[in-house]
Design an enzyme around this catalytic site. Structure first.
Site, PDB file in Angstrom:
ATOM      1  CE  LYS A   1      -1.119   1.948   3.639  1.00 53.01           C
ATOM      2  NZ  LYS A   1      -1.722   2.914   4.399  1.00 53.01           N
ATOM      3  CG  ASN A   2       2.631   2.692   3.602  1.00 49.21           C
ATOM      4  OD1 ASN A   2       0.926   2.835   3.790  1.00 49.21           O
ATOM      5  ND2 ASN A   2       3.479   2.032   4.596  1.00 49.21           N
TER       6      ASN A   2
ATOM      7  CB  CYS B   1      -4.950  11.361  12.024  1.00 55.33           C
ATOM      8  SG  CYS B   1      -2.941   9.542  12.222  1.00 55.33           S
TER       9      CYS B   1
ATOM     10  NE  ARG C   1       0.581  10.510   9.737  1.00 58.50           N
ATOM     11  CZ  ARG C   1       0.241   9.584   9.287  1.00 58.50           C
ATOM     12  NH1 ARG C   1      -0.672   8.384   9.880  1.00 58.50           N
ATOM     13  NH2 ARG C   1       0.630   9.201   8.379  1.00 58.50           N
ATOM     14  N   PRO C   2       1.891  16.898  10.892  1.00 58.99           N
ATOM     15  CG  PRO C   2       3.802  17.949  11.823  1.00 58.99           C
ATOM     16  CD  PRO C   2       3.099  16.501  11.851  1.00 58.99           C
TER      17      PRO C   2
ATOM     18  CG  ASP D   1       3.248   1.695   9.314  1.00 59.32           C
ATOM     19  OD1 ASP D   1       3.880   2.020   7.948  1.00 59.32           O
ATOM     20  OD2 ASP D   1       2.710   2.636  10.392  1.00 59.32           O
TER      21      ASP D   1
ATOM     22  NE  ARG E   1      -6.946   4.485   5.341  1.00 60.92           N
ATOM     23  CZ  ARG E   1      -5.945   4.541   6.216  1.00 60.92           C
ATOM     24  NH1 ARG E   1      -6.065   4.265   7.547  1.00 60.92           N
ATOM     25  NH2 ARG E   1      -4.378   4.960   5.565  1.00 60.92           N
TER      26      ARG E   1
END
Ligand code: EPZ
Length: 420
Positions: free
Chosen positions: A22-23, A115, A120-121, A306, A398
């Site tokens: 996915k990433n 989130c 998470r800037p 993750d 997701r």
């Protein structure tokens, strides 16, 4: 909304094929915006995130065809700004900014909010765009970057938690069409960044050093269409390996890339799990009793954040004290209270979770809060006695292709049901 009903206590056995990453797929899909020629991308996982990204690319004017894991993206004509609502809903879509800025010299997207796992800037993304000569404006919930011309520059992209994955990807993509040479220092070294650079080079970009902390991009005038096969998902691999160990099963992970998982394999072996390389596959099974270990999440090649939640589920089963320290995201322990519902004994102390492992788990209704936390709850449910109901599994869809189908293939008693 859907839930999973899991009857635990069955050791997983058999083979499972690892899907595309996915990433890696998300920024590679965005990179297709850099050319007006068609791009063909294979081994793209069928996930709500990749489908979402496809809709965002269509909202920018590209045509997107998805058939049996192969995507054909053709961004003949492009609009400089994506659908506000769509982009706002998926953080990962921020990586359309670099390609739009590179090709159109303008990009405008909704500012990604925080989130559940952290603030998470995107300040480092914007710092990189500014270094290339872009003017940044934030207004009305939008962030825009515009430039008459982009000029190569040397920049340091390290931040509070070290390197940034999508920040490196975004700036690298913009720099492919900038004048002159760009050097990104403290670049992210993740395999997903390397896979993106490989695709960009196939499009005619000149990128060197991907996979190391210093990436050099020599700008070119134009990029062409290209074909690419996405790497296997190392986090999906880690998740199934941990599930095999947690259920005391024996599982072959087909198409897994061990070299992308060294830190995970190292910790699993320390915890009493045997991981054998069998050609292009990995065979995972217990090697006697589980042992407590300490884990600290770090940028690649360190232990991936993750896989932190999934590892916590395993260590809840290992007799002794394990200390898990989260160094990447400031609030990535949402799964702790849900694991406690299944009987785990875990205390949070600042950036660390103290896991007193070895107590048997028992099934209960639990709530998924984010993608990897939901994977951890599924693993704990598979290891627990009785029935576990994992609610809000849309989180897991997701990032995991057909997880319940794949687990049933391994003998798990898991059903997808409408939430009651
Ligand atoms: C990518 O997110 C992944 N997402 C995340 O996976 C993963 O957790 C993360 O990298 C770290 O490995 C995708 O690839 C789509 P970062 P990204 O920028 O790029 C701070 C999953 O479960 N930071 O490397 O957004 C940031 O707050 C997801 O699949 C800044 O301070 O993560 C964090 O603390 C979740 N300023 C740290 O750096 C910035 O401008 C690392 O974030 C950018 C980041």
């Amino acid at each position: 909304m859907e839930s999973f009903l899991i009857k635990g206590g069955v050791p997983l056995h058999g083979e499972v094929t690892i899907s595309g990453s996915k990433n890696a797929a998300l920024p590679i899909m965005a990179a297709a915006l850099l050319t007006d020629e068609p791009c063909v991308i294979r081994q793209v996982p069928a996930l709500s995130d990749t489908r979402f990204m496809a809709r965002i690319l269509q909202s920018l004017g590209a045509t997107v065809k998805f058939e049996r894991g192969t995507l054909t993206i053709h961004a003949r004509k492009l609009r400089g700004h994506g659908d506000y609502e769509l982009v706002r809903q998926m953080r990962g879509s921020v990586c359309i900014m670099g390609p739009l800025l590179g090709r159109l010299k303008k990009a405008r997207v909704s500012l990604p909010g925080g989130c559940v796992i952290g603030a998470r800037p995107i300040n480092l993304h914007l710092k990189g765009f500014e270094a290339l000569g872009a003017k940044i404006e934030i207004e009305g919930g939008y962030v825009s970057a515009t430039a008459k011309k982009l000029n190569g520059a040397t920049m340091f992209l390290g931040g509070r938690a070290g390197s940034t994955v999508l920040g490196t990807a975004n700036v690298m993509m913009a720099a492919t069409l900038a004048g002159g040479v760009t050097v990104i220092e403290s670049a992210a070294c993740e395999p997903e960044v390397v896979d993106l650079a490989k695709f960009l080079n196939a499009m005619g970009a000149k990128i060197a050093g991907a996979g190391s902390p210093t990436i050099t991009i020599t700008g070119v005038k134009k990029l062409r269409g290209a074909e690419h096969e996405v790497i296997p998902d190392r986090i999906e691999t880690a998740t199934y390996a941990i599930a095999a160990a947690a259920t005391n099963g024996e599982v072959t992970l087909k198409g897994a890339r061990a070299e992308h998982l060294r830190a995970v394999i190292d910790k699993l072996e320390e915890a009493g799990v045997r991981v054998e390389r069998r050609g292009a596959n990995l065979l995972v099974r217990r090697n006697g009793r589980l042992k407590a270990v300490d884990v600290t999440t770090l940028p690649y090649p360190g232990f991936p954040t993750d896989a932190q939640a999934q590892m916590m589920s395993l260590l809840a089963l290992a007799p002794g004290i394990s200390i898990i320290t989260e160094r990447i995201f400031e609030s990535r322990f949402m799964h702790v209270s849900e694991l406690a519902r299944l009987g785990a004994d875990i205390e949070i102390e600042g950036p660390s979770a103290i896991v007193k492992g070895g107590r048997p788990l028992s099934g209960a209704p639990v709530m998924a809060s984010d993608l990897r936390a939901s994977a951890a709850l599924v693993i704990a449910g598979l290891a627990a006695k009785g029935v576990t109901q994992v609610n809000r599994v849309y989180h897991i869809d997701r990032g995991y292709e057909n997880i319940d189908g794949k687990l049933r293939q391994l003998g798990a008693r898991i059903q997808r049901v409408e939430e009651t």
